[in-house]
Design an enzyme around this catalytic site. Structure first.
Site, mmCIF file in Angstrom:
data_model
loop_
_atom_site.group_PDB
_atom_site.id
_atom_site.type_symbol
_atom_site.label_atom_id
_atom_site.label_comp_id
_atom_site.label_asym_id
_atom_site.label_seq_id
_atom_site.Cartn_x
_atom_site.Cartn_y
_atom_site.Cartn_z
ATOM 1 N N ASP A 158 -39.547 -32.282 17.492
ATOM 2 C CA ASP A 158 -40.477 -32.315 18.620
ATOM 3 C C ASP A 158 -40.101 -30.918 19.345
ATOM 4 O OD1 ASP A 158 -42.356 -33.628 20.427
ATOM 5 O OD2 ASP A 158 -40.262 -33.918 21.690
ATOM 6 N N ASP A 196 -41.513 -30.733 23.378
ATOM 7 C CA ASP A 196 -41.480 -30.707 24.778
ATOM 8 C C ASP A 196 -40.309 -31.877 25.019
ATOM 9 O OD1 ASP A 196 -43.251 -28.928 25.741
ATOM 10 O OD2 ASP A 196 -44.822 -30.201 24.854
#
Ligand code: XBP
Length: 270
Positions: free
Chosen positions: A10, A12
């Site tokens: 991932d 952020d």
């Protein structure tokens, strides 16, 4: 035997603390530039983070808080314009070197590259945001290290839907059992679990009280030799940092070589 073939990251909150100090700041700059009296404090932003995607988050803000709106503007056009401007402010923040990687990210990515473990990105954020972070915080050619960078509107449904992870697995022609995901949110965990992926969580201030019971391991960060990580849930690491040996143990579903007994331990009221 199940072997680790790929790490899927991932972006952020996982690669870097981009939400509070990056996206939030850029949203506020876009609101001010548009003459809107809107301001997302750190607290409000924590509430808004329950919705993934910048455009979707602005919609949610309007629905929830009913802020003053210009009467002469189509709402979807206004949101698209704000989001476009916000992307410019966000990438400018990255170019200015305002945001650095979380502990252990660079080390783990380098280790994967050295050992031919394939790399991918699965993010809800826009592609240009993910590319800018990789280029500025990791290396100018870092995007080329990732076989697939799946971002933003490339799939119809954003996290917590599993679409983005199914997309990555399809593109890489990999089975979920051969991959390990690094995420930071419950939405991200739900998305990865929906695609059958083993998931390690590194929490941050916004996510540390979320429910990560389905994760294989929850850490405060990936750690590095001089900055040990802490195990919050799952297998208790007996070494100061998360590395490929632990990742391999987790996907092979055997007791991790570098982890001792299972410590089902979550920090409460922390
Ligand atoms: C993070 C998000 C995004 C960003 C803003 O996604 O939820 O909405 O906050 O992104 P992930 P955009 O954790 O999956 O990386 O403004 O580019 O939509």
């Amino acid at each position: 035997m199940t072997t680790l073939q790929a790490l899927i990251f991932d972006v952020d909150g996982t690669l870097a603390e981009t939400e509070r100090d990056g996206h939030r700041v850029a949203f506020n700059q876009a609101f001010a530039a548009a003459g809107l009296p809107w301001y997302w404090s750190e607290g409000i932003y924590g509430v808004l983070l329950q919705v993934a995607g910048g455009k979707e988050r602005i919609h949610f803000f309007i629905d929830k808080y009913a802020p003053p709106l210009p009467s002469d503007r189509d709402l979807d056009d206004l949101i698209a314009e704000l989001h476009h401007a916000k992307t410019g402010y966000y990438t400018a923040l990255l170019q200015a070197g305002q945001i650095s990687l979380r502990p252990g990210i660079k080390r783990l990515i380098n280790e994967a590259r050295q050992q031919n473990v394939r790399l991918a990105i699965a993010t809800t954020s826009r592609l240009e945001n993910a590319l800018a972070l990789l280029e500025t915080a990791l290396a100018p050619d870092a995007p080329s290290w990732f076989e697939v960078i799946a971002a933003g509107d490339i799939v119809p449904r954003k996290k917590p839907a599993a679409d983005i992870y199914h997309y990555v697995l399809d593109k890489m022609a990999l089975d979920a059992q051969n991959c390990l995901v690094i995420e930071d949110t419950e939405h991200g965990l739900t998305a990865a679990q929906g695609a059958g992926l083993t998931t390690v969580i590194t929490v941050n201030e916004y996510t540390k009280r979320q429910n990560f019971a389905a994760a294989a391991l929850v850490l405060n960060h990936l750690g590095k030799p001089d900055q040990p990580c802490e195990s919050l849930w799952g297998h208790f690491l007996t070494q100061p940092y998360f590395d490929l040996s632990v990742a391999r143990s987790l996907v092979s579903m055997t007791e991790p070589a570098n982890a001792s007994c299972v410590v089902k331990r979550l920090r409460e009221g922390d």
